[in-house]
Each structure stands twice: as C-alpha cells, then as structure tokens.
Scaffold this motif. Structure first.
Motif, PDB file in Angstrom:
ATOM      1  N   ALA A  40       5.140  -1.501 -14.394  1.00 35.59           N
ATOM      2  CA  ALA A  40       4.066  -2.527 -13.970  1.00 35.59           C
ATOM      3  C   ALA A  40       3.383  -2.846 -15.118  1.00 35.59           C
ATOM      4  CB  ALA A  40       3.171  -2.062 -12.669  1.00 35.59           C
ATOM      5  N   LYS A  43       1.182  -0.430 -17.389  1.00 32.87           N
ATOM      6  CA  LYS A  43       1.244   0.933 -16.983  1.00 32.87           C
ATOM      7  C   LYS A  43       2.463   1.603 -17.672  1.00 32.87           C
ATOM      8  CE  LYS A  43      -1.097   0.628 -12.399  1.00 32.87           C
ATOM      9  NZ  LYS A  43      -0.948   0.759 -11.109  1.00 32.87           N
ATOM     10  N   SER A  62       5.037   7.661  -3.928  1.00 36.19           N
ATOM     11  CA  SER A  62       4.599   6.346  -3.529  1.00 36.19           C
ATOM     12  C   SER A  62       5.410   5.540  -2.738  1.00 36.19           C
ATOM     13  CB  SER A  62       4.178   5.637  -4.743  1.00 36.19           C
ATOM     14  OG  SER A  62       4.844   5.338  -5.615  1.00 36.19           O
ATOM     15  N   LYS A  86       4.878  -3.380  -0.879  1.00 32.99           N
ATOM     16  CA  LYS A  86       3.488  -3.849  -1.172  1.00 32.99           C
ATOM     17  C   LYS A  86       3.189  -4.493  -2.600  1.00 32.99           C
ATOM     18  CE  LYS A  86       2.667   0.703   1.062  1.00 32.99           C
ATOM     19  NZ  LYS A  86       1.860   2.208   0.905  1.00 32.99           N
ATOM     20  N   GLU A  88       1.596  -3.343  -4.927  1.00 34.22           N
ATOM     21  CA  GLU A  88       1.649  -2.476  -5.840  1.00 34.22           C
ATOM     22  C   GLU A  88       3.089  -2.213  -6.289  1.00 34.22           C
ATOM     23  OE1 GLU A  88      -0.314  -2.443  -2.969  1.00 34.22           O
ATOM     24  OE2 GLU A  88      -0.300  -0.160  -2.059  1.00 34.22           O
ATOM     25  N   ASP A  89       4.292  -2.425  -5.472  1.00 36.32           N
ATOM     26  CA  ASP A  89       5.392  -2.495  -5.995  1.00 36.32           C
ATOM     27  C   ASP A  89       5.863  -3.394  -7.119  1.00 36.32           C
ATOM     28  OD1 ASP A  89       5.996  -1.569  -2.622  1.00 36.32           O
ATOM     29  OD2 ASP A  89       5.848  -0.003  -4.084  1.00 36.32           O
TER      30      ASP A  89
END
Length: 116
Positions: A40, A43, A62, A86, A88-89
């Motif tokens: 991401a 990250k 996760s 989600k 955050e994926d």
C-alpha cells in the motif's frame, strides 16, 4: 527465463470481491511456492498468502477468513479469491514465484482499489 504475469485487479466497492490470477511461464519446471504480496502507499510490502508445494497455505492475519489462495499446478497458475474487501485492502498486489534451484521471481503487480 521466467515470466510472471498477474491479472484481475480493479476498483471494487467495500464488501465486494475480486479474483486475482498469476501465471508463471518459461523455465518453470519445478515451482516450490507461489504466493501473493501487497504494498500500500507509504507502507512496506507484506505477505498476503502463499502456498508452498505440499505444505499448508499461509495467510496474513488481516485476510484470514476473507481471502483464499489456490493453485493449478498443471497451468503454473495461482489464484487469490478476495471476498469482503475493505478499503485497507487497497494496494498493489504482486505475485511471487519460487523455483527450486533458480530463485525468486516477481510479477509487475496489479492494482486493487477498494472504494465507494
């Protein structure tokens, strides 16, 4: 020469599903493991799931219960079924192939974006 090519990324709403595919071609006579990693923005790259030949699959905490990795050994292909996605994926998902006696090979990655 080994080529690793991913496909199946895209834009999906939260709660949706996507299926990623990765094909390894060329000198792939003995694949030890195939798996998926993601990175991401801002990250570090992290393991999503991998599947060593003859061993149990591994998943990041996760994604457990939401993602499923599978392999078609006859086609040197690995899949990642992603459900209940989600925000955050959201990441670039890359395929990693480990070939016995040759090394580690990566695909160029496919973008997965989860947004409403």
């Amino acid at each position: 020469q080994v080529q690793v090519v991913e496909s199946g990324g895209g834009l999906v709403q939260p709660g949706g599903s996507l299926r990623l595919s990765c094909v390894a071609s060329g000198s792939v006579s003995s694949i030890y493991a195939m798996g998926w990693y993601r990175q991401a923005p801002g990250k570090q790259r992290e393991l999503v799931a991998d599947m060593p030949t003859g061993f149990r699959s591994n998943y990041a905490d996760s994604v457990k219960g939401r993602f499923t990795i599978s392999r078609d050994n006859a086609r040197n292909t690995v899949y990642l079924q992603m459900n209940s996605l989600k925000p955050e994926d959201t990441a670039v998902y890359s395929c990693r192939v480990v070939i016995t006696g040759r090394g580690v090979y990566w695909g160029q990655g496919t973008q997965v974006t989860i947004s409403s």
